[in-house]
Design an enzyme around this catalytic site. Sequence first.
Site, PDB file in Angstrom:
ATOM      1  N   GLU A  47      11.423 -23.844  36.284  1.00  0.00           N
ATOM      2  CA  GLU A  47      11.397 -24.999  37.197  1.00  0.00           C
ATOM      3  C   GLU A  47      12.519 -25.983  36.863  1.00  0.00           C
ATOM      4  O   GLU A  47      13.264 -26.376  37.731  1.00  0.00           O
ATOM      5  CB  GLU A  47      10.050 -25.725  37.096  1.00  0.00           C
ATOM      6  CG  GLU A  47       8.911 -24.987  37.769  1.00  0.00           C
ATOM      7  CD  GLU A  47       9.005 -25.023  39.285  1.00  0.00           C
ATOM      8  OE1 GLU A  47       9.591 -25.958  39.848  1.00  0.00           O
ATOM      9  OE2 GLU A  47       8.471 -24.074  39.909  1.00  0.00           O
ATOM     10  N   ARG A  52      18.542 -32.601  24.842  1.00  0.00           N
ATOM     11  CA  ARG A  52      18.984 -33.846  24.225  1.00  0.00           C
ATOM     12  C   ARG A  52      19.533 -33.558  22.820  1.00  0.00           C
ATOM     13  O   ARG A  52      19.148 -32.598  22.164  1.00  0.00           O
ATOM     14  CB  ARG A  52      17.863 -34.887  24.180  1.00  0.00           C
ATOM     15  CG  ARG A  52      16.686 -34.548  23.250  1.00  0.00           C
ATOM     16  CD  ARG A  52      16.754 -35.324  21.966  1.00  0.00           C
ATOM     17  NE  ARG A  52      15.668 -35.013  21.039  1.00  0.00           N
ATOM     18  CZ  ARG A  52      15.723 -34.072  20.112  1.00  0.00           C
ATOM     19  NH1 ARG A  52      16.785 -33.314  20.025  1.00  0.00           N
ATOM     20  NH2 ARG A  52      14.721 -33.854  19.268  1.00  0.00           N
ATOM     21  N   ALA A  63      15.997 -38.770   8.455  1.00  0.00           N
ATOM     22  CA  ALA A  63      16.311 -38.362   7.080  1.00  0.00           C
ATOM     23  C   ALA A  63      15.679 -39.348   6.087  1.00  0.00           C
ATOM     24  O   ALA A  63      15.052 -38.937   5.103  1.00  0.00           O
ATOM     25  CB  ALA A  63      17.819 -38.291   6.881  1.00  0.00           C
ATOM     26  N   ARG A  65      13.101 -41.270   6.604  1.00  0.00           N
ATOM     27  CA  ARG A  65      11.643 -41.134   6.659  1.00  0.00           C
ATOM     28  C   ARG A  65      11.161 -39.948   5.817  1.00  0.00           C
ATOM     29  O   ARG A  65      10.139 -40.005   5.159  1.00  0.00           O
ATOM     30  CB  ARG A  65      11.230 -40.969   8.123  1.00  0.00           C
ATOM     31  CG  ARG A  65       9.781 -41.286   8.382  1.00  0.00           C
ATOM     32  CD  ARG A  65       9.423 -41.249   9.864  1.00  0.00           C
ATOM     33  NE  ARG A  65       9.480 -39.923  10.444  1.00  0.00           N
ATOM     34  CZ  ARG A  65      10.218 -39.596  11.487  1.00  0.00           C
ATOM     35  NH1 ARG A  65      10.959 -40.499  12.070  1.00  0.00           N
ATOM     36  NH2 ARG A  65      10.214 -38.368  11.964  1.00  0.00           N
ATOM     37  N   GLU A 148      16.144 -26.552  18.697  1.00  0.00           N
ATOM     38  CA  GLU A 148      14.697 -26.466  18.875  1.00  0.00           C
ATOM     39  C   GLU A 148      14.414 -26.234  20.358  1.00  0.00           C
ATOM     40  O   GLU A 148      14.774 -27.063  21.196  1.00  0.00           O
ATOM     41  CB  GLU A 148      14.036 -27.766  18.409  1.00  0.00           C
ATOM     42  CG  GLU A 148      12.525 -27.703  18.440  1.00  0.00           C
ATOM     43  CD  GLU A 148      11.885 -29.056  18.142  1.00  0.00           C
ATOM     44  OE1 GLU A 148      11.503 -29.291  16.995  1.00  0.00           O
ATOM     45  OE2 GLU A 148      11.809 -29.892  19.072  1.00  0.00           O
TER      46      GLU A 148
HETATM   47  P1  GTP Z   1       8.874 -32.839  14.149  1.00  0.00           P
HETATM   48  O1  GTP Z   1       9.328 -33.302  12.816  1.00  0.00           O
HETATM   49  O2  GTP Z   1       8.380 -33.976  15.038  1.00  0.00           O
HETATM   50  O3  GTP Z   1       9.906 -32.016  14.843  1.00  0.00           O
HETATM   51  O4  GTP Z   1       7.571 -31.959  13.906  1.00  0.00           O
HETATM   52  P2  GTP Z   1       7.442 -30.434  13.460  1.00  0.00           P
HETATM   53  O5  GTP Z   1       8.679 -29.983  12.790  1.00  0.00           O
HETATM   54  O6  GTP Z   1       6.137 -30.254  12.733  1.00  0.00           O
HETATM   55  O7  GTP Z   1       7.391 -29.652  14.814  1.00  0.00           O
HETATM   56  P3  GTP Z   1       6.301 -29.564  15.949  1.00  0.00           P
HETATM   57  O8  GTP Z   1       6.443 -28.161  16.402  1.00  0.00           O
HETATM   58  O9  GTP Z   1       4.936 -30.015  15.555  1.00  0.00           O
HETATM   59  O10 GTP Z   1       6.811 -30.595  17.051  1.00  0.00           O
HETATM   60  C1  GTP Z   1       8.123 -30.672  17.457  1.00  0.00           C
HETATM   61  C2  GTP Z   1       8.252 -31.413  18.772  1.00  0.00           C
HETATM   62  O11 GTP Z   1       7.251 -30.979  19.704  1.00  0.00           O
HETATM   63  C3  GTP Z   1       8.071 -32.904  18.727  1.00  0.00           C
HETATM   64  O12 GTP Z   1       9.258 -33.554  18.389  1.00  0.00           O
HETATM   65  C4  GTP Z   1       7.652 -33.215  20.178  1.00  0.00           C
HETATM   66  O13 GTP Z   1       8.761 -33.180  21.056  1.00  0.00           O
HETATM   67  C5  GTP Z   1       6.786 -32.031  20.507  1.00  0.00           C
HETATM   68  N1  GTP Z   1       5.363 -32.281  20.179  1.00  0.00           N
HETATM   69  C6  GTP Z   1       4.685 -31.785  19.133  1.00  0.00           C
HETATM   70  N2  GTP Z   1       3.414 -32.226  19.142  1.00  0.00           N
HETATM   71  C7  GTP Z   1       3.273 -33.014  20.220  1.00  0.00           C
HETATM   72  C8  GTP Z   1       2.178 -33.766  20.783  1.00  0.00           C
HETATM   73  O14 GTP Z   1       1.063 -33.812  20.271  1.00  0.00           O
HETATM   74  N3  GTP Z   1       2.439 -34.476  21.924  1.00  0.00           N
HETATM   75  C9  GTP Z   1       3.648 -34.462  22.540  1.00  0.00           C
HETATM   76  N4  GTP Z   1       3.794 -35.187  23.660  1.00  0.00           N
HETATM   77  N5  GTP Z   1       4.701 -33.766  22.037  1.00  0.00           N
HETATM   78  C10 GTP Z   1       4.525 -33.065  20.904  1.00  0.00           C
HETATM   79 MG    MG Z   2      11.075 -33.018  16.388  1.00  0.00          MG
END
Ligand code: GTP
Ligand code: MG
Length: 212
Positions: A47, A52, A63, A65, A148
């Site tokens: 779709e 970004r 970093a 954090r 990602e």
């Molecule tokens: P990050 O450090 O945030 O990248 O987390 P991670 O490495 O554990 O990866 P994860 O797969 O959990 O999430 C990566 C990305 O998925 C986030 O940056 C969001 O864009 C999206 N995401 C994950 N969980 C959620 C959620 O509960 N709600 C929403 N709206 N987006 C989410």
């Molecule tokens: Mg992320």
Amino acid sequence: MVQLARRLRQDFDRIQMEHEFAIDEMLTKVSILRREFQHLHRYNPIEHVTSRVKSPSSTLKKAARLGIDPTPEAIRERIRDIAGVRITCSFIADTYRVLEALTSQTDVRVINVKDYIAEPKPNGYKSLHALIEIPVFLSTGAVNVAVELQVRTIAMDFWASLEHKIHYKYDGDVPAGLVTSLTAAARAAQILDEHMEQLHREVRGLDTDTVD
Ligand code: GTP
Ligand code: MG
């Protein structure tokens, strides 16, 4: 000191540029899949696509954090979501099909795949996530750059964007009542996805021209 700052600045600009190129490569791959699929099946499973690149300042904030050294090497190695591509598909089956088509390409190295569709997060979040690396060819040679990928349906995307806004508004401390409502909305989105997929299958079954 000034020289060091300038050097760091150049390194970070370079990191950002490499990730922009990696996104360009991925968007080309997605566009090819989309057009080929349309050509073969007269049907477009994608779709829309958004992407970004994290700005150097948000990369540095992340970093800090996570306690990662603010050096270009450490950032490249440990912050893997500087480049993000999100693909929104019509139906659940398409999300798996599109992810498989991308991750099986020989220049794509899959670091990990998380299937939050089969196993949603406790709040109801659903999506396929893949962390991949692709080569970007520069004048100085090839560099492997992390991207990602997030692949989800329109209903999952609709839910995730509202959840994100609410999460942001409450700074992560979402009131219990809203959490319950969001979880219920995630269930409704799932029912809609299943319903739409079923309908789609029925319609395609009637139209022999477009069966794959
Ligand atoms: P990050 O450090 O945030 O990248 O987390 P991670 O490495 O554990 O990866 P994860 O797969 O959990 O999430 C990566 C990305 O998925 C986030 O940056 C969001 O864009 C999206 N995401 C994950 N969980 C959620 C959620 O509960 N709600 C929403 N709206 N987006 C989410
Ligand atoms: Mg992320």
